[in-house]
Design an enzyme around this catalytic site. Structure first.
Site, PDB file in Angstrom:
ATOM      1  N   LEU A 113       0.893  -1.158   0.000  1.00 55.55           N
ATOM      2  CA  LEU A 113       0.000   0.000   0.000  1.00 55.55           C
ATOM      3  C   LEU A 113       0.931   1.206   0.000  1.00 55.55           C
ATOM      4  O   LEU A 113       2.003   1.162   0.616  1.00 55.55           O
ATOM      5  CB  LEU A 113      -0.885   0.015   1.252  1.00 55.55           C
ATOM      6  N   ASP A 114       0.514   2.291  -0.655  1.00 54.22           N
ATOM      7  CA  ASP A 114       1.344   3.495  -0.675  1.00 54.22           C
ATOM      8  C   ASP A 114       1.542   3.995   0.746  1.00 54.22           C
ATOM      9  O   ASP A 114       0.735   3.697   1.645  1.00 54.22           O
ATOM     10  CB  ASP A 114       0.664   4.605  -1.487  1.00 54.22           C
ATOM     11  N   LYS A 115       2.554   4.821   0.921  1.00 52.11           N
ATOM     12  CA  LYS A 115       2.851   5.378   2.256  1.00 52.11           C
ATOM     13  C   LYS A 115       1.629   6.110   2.823  1.00 52.11           C
ATOM     14  O   LYS A 115       1.344   6.041   4.020  1.00 52.11           O
ATOM     15  CB  LYS A 115       4.045   6.327   2.128  1.00 52.11           C
ATOM     16  N   THR A 117      -1.525   5.481   2.063  1.00 54.48           N
ATOM     17  CA  THR A 117      -2.745   4.649   2.038  1.00 54.48           C
ATOM     18  C   THR A 117      -2.871   3.901   3.359  1.00 54.48           C
ATOM     19  O   THR A 117      -1.878   3.419   3.905  1.00 54.48           O
ATOM     20  CB  THR A 117      -2.691   3.637   0.868  1.00 54.48           C
ATOM     21  N   LYS A 206      -5.194   5.547  -7.653  1.00 53.25           N
ATOM     22  CA  LYS A 206      -4.939   6.983  -7.884  1.00 53.25           C
ATOM     23  C   LYS A 206      -4.838   7.273  -9.378  1.00 53.25           C
ATOM     24  O   LYS A 206      -5.381   8.268  -9.868  1.00 53.25           O
ATOM     25  CB  LYS A 206      -3.645   7.394  -7.179  1.00 53.25           C
TER      26      LYS A 206
END
Ligand code: URA
Length: 252
Positions: A113-115, A117, A206
């Site tokens: 997961l993105d930082k 998210t 995104k």
């Protein structure tokens, strides 16, 4: 049938088992054996290099039984500002959120997961299961909740159903978009949505919204395959998977 086959396990050195379970390092194990603190099947052990089938014997340390297991499966509610990696030079990682007792298993995040998210992230040391969940051929569904800047409408849902072209020319697979709520924030249209995708391209959610001229302001994963984010789990906390969750993940 031999003990080994009955237990379905293989022989391992006792000191290796104890270090894997986070009980003691290999040199500490040696000392503990000398002090007579370790028993196998009720008898004090004389050699920390003793080979045993962990599932077939009872191991005791200071009179307390140590239950051996090879794998660990953790459900984390990832907070923002931590990275989905096992180590990082600058940022805190999801591994930094775990209790020390789990570190000896050497768990890693299943996917990323993105930082910024939040939400459901599975951590395990079971490489085979992780590989299956991440395999592009398996199309494991992942559902996200998001706050999007812009008025998301049915034409976006149609576009996501057909597939949209990302900035690198990749065309996404059919995805399901639900519009939960639309409202104005600081005079600008915003939308709360739920999106289910069956692939995992870099920054996919995104970039899908960018493809329709909108921007994700907040993103949280709420499910992955049969796993659901536990509402009891605060952001930043984790728990082991239940037996039922593990079985469903394995498709049993
Ligand atoms: N899609 C994104 O854009 N970011 C994530 O963290 C997960 C899916």
């Amino acid at each position: 049938m031999t003990n080994e086959r009955a237990a379905g396990g293989k022989k391992l050195r006792l000191d290796k088992i104890l270090s894997h379970m986070g009980v003691a390092t290999r040199s500490e194990s040696k000392k503990m054996v000398k002090q007579g603190r370790i028993k196998v099947d009720g008898k004090p052990v004389k050699d920390s290099g003793l080979q045993v089938i962990p599932e077939a014997v009872t191991i005791e340390v200071d009179g307390a039984e140590v239950r051996y297991r090879e794998f660990v499966y953790l459900l984390l509610n990832k907070p923002q500002d931590v990275v989905s990696a096992t180590e990082d030079r600058r940022d805190r990682t999801v591994i930094d959120l775990l209790d020390a007792e789990y570190l000896a298993f050497e768990p890693f995040p299943v996917g990323r997961l993105d930082k910024d998210t939040e939400g459901l992230l599975l951590l395990t040391n079971d490489g085979k299961l992780a590989h299956e969940l991440l395999s592009p051929r398996k199309h494991v569904p992942k559902t996200y909740e998001a706050v999007v800047s812009g008025a998301v409408d049915d034409s976006d849902a149609e576009a996501f159903k057909r597939g949209v072209e990302l900035d690198d020319g990749y065309r996404t697979m059919p995805a399901k978009l639900e519009i939960v709520r639309r409202y104005d924030r600081e005079g600008l249209p915003h939308s709360d949505i739920r999106l289910t995708i069956t692939e995992g391209k870099f920054h996919q959610v995104k970039r899908m919204f960018e493809a329709v001229g909108k921007k994700v302001m907040f993103l949280k994963r709420i499910s992955m395959g049969p796993l659901r984010l536990d509402p009891e789990l605060d952001t930043g906390s984790f728990r082991e998977l239940t037996e039922a969750e593990l079985r469903s993940l394995r498709g049993e």
